[in-house]
Design an enzyme around this catalytic site. Structure first.
Site, PDB file in Angstrom:
ATOM      1  N   HIS A   1      43.435  10.218  24.757  1.00 42.33           N
ATOM      2  CA  HIS A   1      42.517  11.342  24.577  1.00 42.33           C
ATOM      3  C   HIS A   1      43.219  12.672  24.807  1.00 42.33           C
ATOM      4  O   HIS A   1      44.250  12.732  25.469  1.00 42.33           O
ATOM      5  CB  HIS A   1      41.332  11.231  25.544  1.00 42.33           C
ATOM      6  CG  HIS A   1      41.728  11.412  26.963  1.00 42.33           C
ATOM      7  ND1 HIS A   1      42.307  10.407  27.714  1.00 42.33           N
ATOM      8  CD2 HIS A   1      41.674  12.498  27.777  1.00 42.33           C
ATOM      9  CE1 HIS A   1      42.579  10.866  28.918  1.00 42.33           C
ATOM     10  NE2 HIS A   1      42.218  12.140  28.991  1.00 42.33           N
TER      11      HIS A   1
ATOM     12  N   HIS B   1      47.397  17.830  24.518  1.00 47.50           N
ATOM     13  CA  HIS B   1      48.336  16.723  24.331  1.00 47.50           C
ATOM     14  C   HIS B   1      47.601  15.413  24.595  1.00 47.50           C
ATOM     15  O   HIS B   1      46.466  15.432  25.070  1.00 47.50           O
ATOM     16  CB  HIS B   1      49.520  16.854  25.295  1.00 47.50           C
ATOM     17  CG  HIS B   1      49.097  16.656  26.722  1.00 47.50           C
ATOM     18  ND1 HIS B   1      48.547  17.677  27.484  1.00 47.50           N
ATOM     19  CD2 HIS B   1      49.078  15.551  27.510  1.00 47.50           C
ATOM     20  CE1 HIS B   1      48.230  17.198  28.680  1.00 47.50           C
ATOM     21  NE2 HIS B   1      48.532  15.909  28.720  1.00 47.50           N
TER      22      HIS B   1
END
Length: 175
Positions: free
Chosen positions: A125, A43
């Site tokens: 990220h 995620h």
């Protein structure tokens, strides 16, 4: 007294993209390179909330439900290694404005609600490996995955049977 939950707002990575990333990671990194993150846990964190009471969770969810922002395209086309935190990551070379706006809004709402926010600038990220020891070669031109982002999710971080699992608690569509 109600029990607190460890929560965070994040972007989901679509299941097919998760599988592509996991295959790519297996090809790029030897087993000893670090501890791989489970495909289902991939995620992009937008705002970490920490341990939150049910009452504060309701307030944060109400604030999130009022966000009126269009969706956007996200391209994961960069990778790197943060030696200090020993993380190998995948992210956008150029973060879309919609992503930055959404993260800034959620982080500001969280801070106003008493959830401490990292003083570090937001760097979108996907964590690929933890306890990573080695530098990462920059990806070749043309590398990456693109997908539409049309929602964001409130996740609960659960530690069960020696493993961390992220459970979706609530979800909001981007308009």
């Amino acid at each position: 007294m109600s029990e607190s939950k460890r929560l965070f707002f994040a972007l989901e990575i679509p299941g097919d993209i998760q599988q592509h990333i996991v295959r790519w990671r297996a090809e790029q990194f030897p087993v000893e390179a670090g501890r791989p993150i489970a495909a289902a846990n991939l995620h992009i964190t937008l705002a970490f909330l920490g341990d939150v009471s049910e009452e504060k969770q309701r307030v944060l969810a109400a604030q999130a439900s009022r966000i009126a922002q269009p969706g956007f395209q996200l391209r994961l086309d960069d990778a790197g290694h943060w030696p200090r935190s020993r993380v190998v990551w995948l992210g956008p070379r150029q973060a879309p404005r919609g992503l930055l706006q959404l993260a800034n809004l959620l982080r500001a709402q969280a801070a106003r609600s008493g959830c401490a926010q990292s003083p570090q600038p937001f760097h979108p990220h996907v964590t690929l490996l933890r306890n990573a020891q080695h530098r990462v070669a920059l990806p070749p031109p043309g590398f990456g995955w693109t997908f539409p982002v049309d929602a964001f999710v409130l996740y609960e971080s659960l530690f069960e049977q020696g493993r961390t699992r992220y459970k979706p608690v609530d979800r909001w569509l981007l308009k």
